[in-house]
Motif scaffolding. Structure first.
Motif, PDB file in Angstrom:
ATOM      1  N   PHE A  55      66.072 -18.828  84.828  1.00  0.00           N
ATOM      2  CA  PHE A  55      65.351 -17.880  85.677  1.00  0.00           C
ATOM      3  C   PHE A  55      65.230 -16.490  85.068  1.00  0.00           C
ATOM      4  CE2 PHE A  55      66.735 -20.440  89.665  1.00  0.00           C
ATOM      5  CZ  PHE A  55      65.683 -21.328  89.463  1.00  0.00           C
ATOM      6  N   GLN A  56      66.222 -16.036  84.357  1.00  0.00           N
ATOM      7  CA  GLN A  56      66.155 -14.676  83.816  1.00  0.00           C
ATOM      8  C   GLN A  56      65.080 -14.534  82.741  1.00  0.00           C
ATOM      9  OE1 GLN A  56      68.880 -12.980  81.040  1.00  0.00           O
ATOM     10  NE2 GLN A  56      70.055 -14.880  80.819  1.00  0.00           N
ATOM     11  N   TYR A  57      64.551 -15.666  82.262  1.00  0.00           N
ATOM     12  CA  TYR A  57      63.533 -15.628  81.217  1.00  0.00           C
ATOM     13  C   TYR A  57      62.114 -15.780  81.750  1.00  0.00           C
ATOM     14  CZ  TYR A  57      67.595 -16.111  78.217  1.00  0.00           C
ATOM     15  OH  TYR A  57      68.810 -15.911  77.600  1.00  0.00           O
ATOM     16  N   ILE A  58      61.942 -15.841  83.080  1.00  0.00           N
ATOM     17  CA  ILE A  58      60.596 -15.878  83.654  1.00  0.00           C
ATOM     18  C   ILE A  58      59.877 -14.584  83.276  1.00  0.00           C
ATOM     19  CG2 ILE A  58      59.261 -15.980  85.802  1.00  0.00           C
ATOM     20  CD1 ILE A  58      61.683 -17.384  87.083  1.00  0.00           C
ATOM     21  N   PRO A  59      58.648 -14.658  82.807  1.00  0.00           N
ATOM     22  CA  PRO A  59      57.936 -13.419  82.440  1.00  0.00           C
ATOM     23  C   PRO A  59      57.723 -12.522  83.655  1.00  0.00           C
ATOM     24  CG  PRO A  59      56.789 -15.375  81.596  1.00  0.00           C
ATOM     25  CD  PRO A  59      57.838 -15.868  82.540  1.00  0.00           C
TER      26      PRO A  59
END
Length: 451
Positions: free
Chosen positions: A267-271
């Motif tokens: 989730f922390q890598y969602i743009p």
């Protein structure tokens, strides 16, 4: 400094609102979003269905208060049509094709189960779509792989990390029965008119069902149990779970529902903003979190005894409380402020229908004057019954009078507070600063469905 005029202040509020009554003339809707009318995360939907098999008419009225974005709210309301189809199939299969006064108890059991299952299934579908895109062990994902995966399926992952409340009313107009579904802190209230004294009076509206707030003892006790009886490990100073959400129940918000590995590795890598917000939870979510549920409260309301009492549904998002309460004009005997409760004030702002007998015109005029006095005493300012003017929108009239009525200084101050709330809403826990009100006179809705 120039003093604002009433028309100038009113125009500023109108410019920050979207309001409509179509395609269903009996449903009045207004959304206030102070930083721009095209940026609200609230979503509404109304459907009216006629079953040729049963000859019965159904209304579906829904309001979702999205937080962190609008993806979850949009997705949830798209499912209302599917829910309507499932409901009609259930009635045809299990209830002889019709809901009647005679089979009301059996209908309630079956429809109650369907509605509980449907809200769980809605939330589960969001979760399973994410899980099906990810490897069985998300810990094996590299940061680059996670960025590519979430970029390719950005809408799916945003739908999972954003969230929404749900307030839904399902009405069978022929049987005069209503089922309400509540999940989160968006309110469904029912207002009626008491004519027993000869002078019609709208009393306090009743919420159906009660909102799911962490201030509720049952919800707070559940959170204590899931956090090893140490709420300080989970709630911040603003009573938000891990600083993320101030609700006990919602659709979406899967950073608080899926194992913490999903936050850390996916989730922390969602743009964009959704991923940035998830970074605050990295390393903080346990393997099996159970902070937030998707269990809705479902209630049957028998409208038949009150059908001739001008029943009116009012749905509104929780931001309304925060917007009207900094004013707090009333005070108790100790001089401390008493919060304004929309359930007390809104009924006095709703119009009365025309008297059924012309000889009652005097009593109706007295009732309208009394309601205005009550509302102005509670709000501390003069009101305008037709605040929205030629727009003929009950929800807009209610909002304008709650914010300041005829007082230009209060109108401008309310809009300023709303802008501050919106600008501070960088975290989905605080929503996006908008407020939505729906007003649905049930008798008028039924008349519209007949045409």
């Amino acid at each position: 400094m120039s003093v604002p005029t009433y028309e100038a202040a009113r125009r500023k509020i109108l410019d920050a609102c979207r309001h409509w009554t179509k395609p269903n003339p009996a449903a009045h809707v207004v959304t206030l979003h102070p930083t721009g009318r095209d940026h609200s995360f609230d979503r509404v939907r109304t459907e009216h269905w006629y079953s040729e098999t049963s000859g019965q008419r159904w209304a579906f009225i829904a309001l979702c208060d999205g937080h962190g974005g609008a993806e979850t709210a949009e997705y949830s309301l798209h499912q209302i049509r599917r829910l309507a189809e499932r409901l009609l199939r259930l009635i045809h299969r299990s209830l002889g094709g019709r809901v009647t006064r005679e089979n009301m108890e059996e209908a309630n059991r079956e429809i109650n189960k369907l509605l509980h299952h449907s809200t769980h299934a809605l939330d589960k579908s969001i979760k399973e779509t994410v899980q099906n895109l990810c490897p069985d062990d998300v810990r094996q994902l590299s940061a680059d792989d996670a960025r590519a995966l979430t970029a390719d399926h950005r809408e799916v992952f945003e739908r999972a990390v954003q969230g929404t409340t749900l307030a839904l009313a399902i009405i069978n107009e022929d049987a005069k029965l209503m089922w309400t579904v509540g999940l989160g802190d968006t309110s469904i209230a029912l207002s009626t008119v008491d004519t027993s004294t000869g002078v019609p009076v709208r009393g306090r509206a009743v919420t159906i069902p009660a909102p799911h707030l962490l201030s509720d003892r049952v919800e707070y006790s559940r959170l204590l149990w899931t956090s090893s009886k140490d709420a300080s490990r989970v709630l911040d100073d603003n009573r938000r779970i891990l600083g993320w959400l101030g609700l006990a129940r919602s659709i979406g918000d899967f950073p608080l529902k899926l194992p913490g590995d999903y936050v850390d590795k996916v989730f922390q890598y969602i743009p964009g903003p959704s991923g940035e917000r998830c970074k605050q939870l990295v390393g903080r979510v346990p393997h099996k979190p159970s902070y937030v549920l998707a269990s809705a409260a479902v209630r049957l309301v028998d409208l038949d005894p009150i059908w001739d009492q001008q029943p009116t549904l009012v749905l509104f998002t929780n931001g309304l409380h925060a917007l009207i309460n900094p004013r707090l004009p009333a005070a108790d005997d100790n001089g401390s402020h008493i919060p304004l409760d929309p359930l007390d004030v809104i009924p006095a702002l709703l119009p009365l229908s025309e008297p059924p007998d012309p000889e009652q015109a005097g009593a109706w005029a007295e009732a309208k004057a009394n309601a205005q006095v009550r509302a102005e005493a509670a709000l501390g300012h003069a009101i305008e019954s037709n605040w929205g003017g030629k727009r003929a929108n009950m929800a807009l009239d209610v909002l304008g009078n709650l914010l300041g009525g005829k007082d230009p200084g209060k109108l401008e101050a309310a809009l300023g507070r709303a802008r501050l709330q919106a600008e501070a809403a960088v975290n989905p826990a605080s929503g996006d600063g908008d407020v939505t009100i729906m007003v649905v006179p049930l008798g008028a809705w039924a008349q519209h469905m007949e045409t």
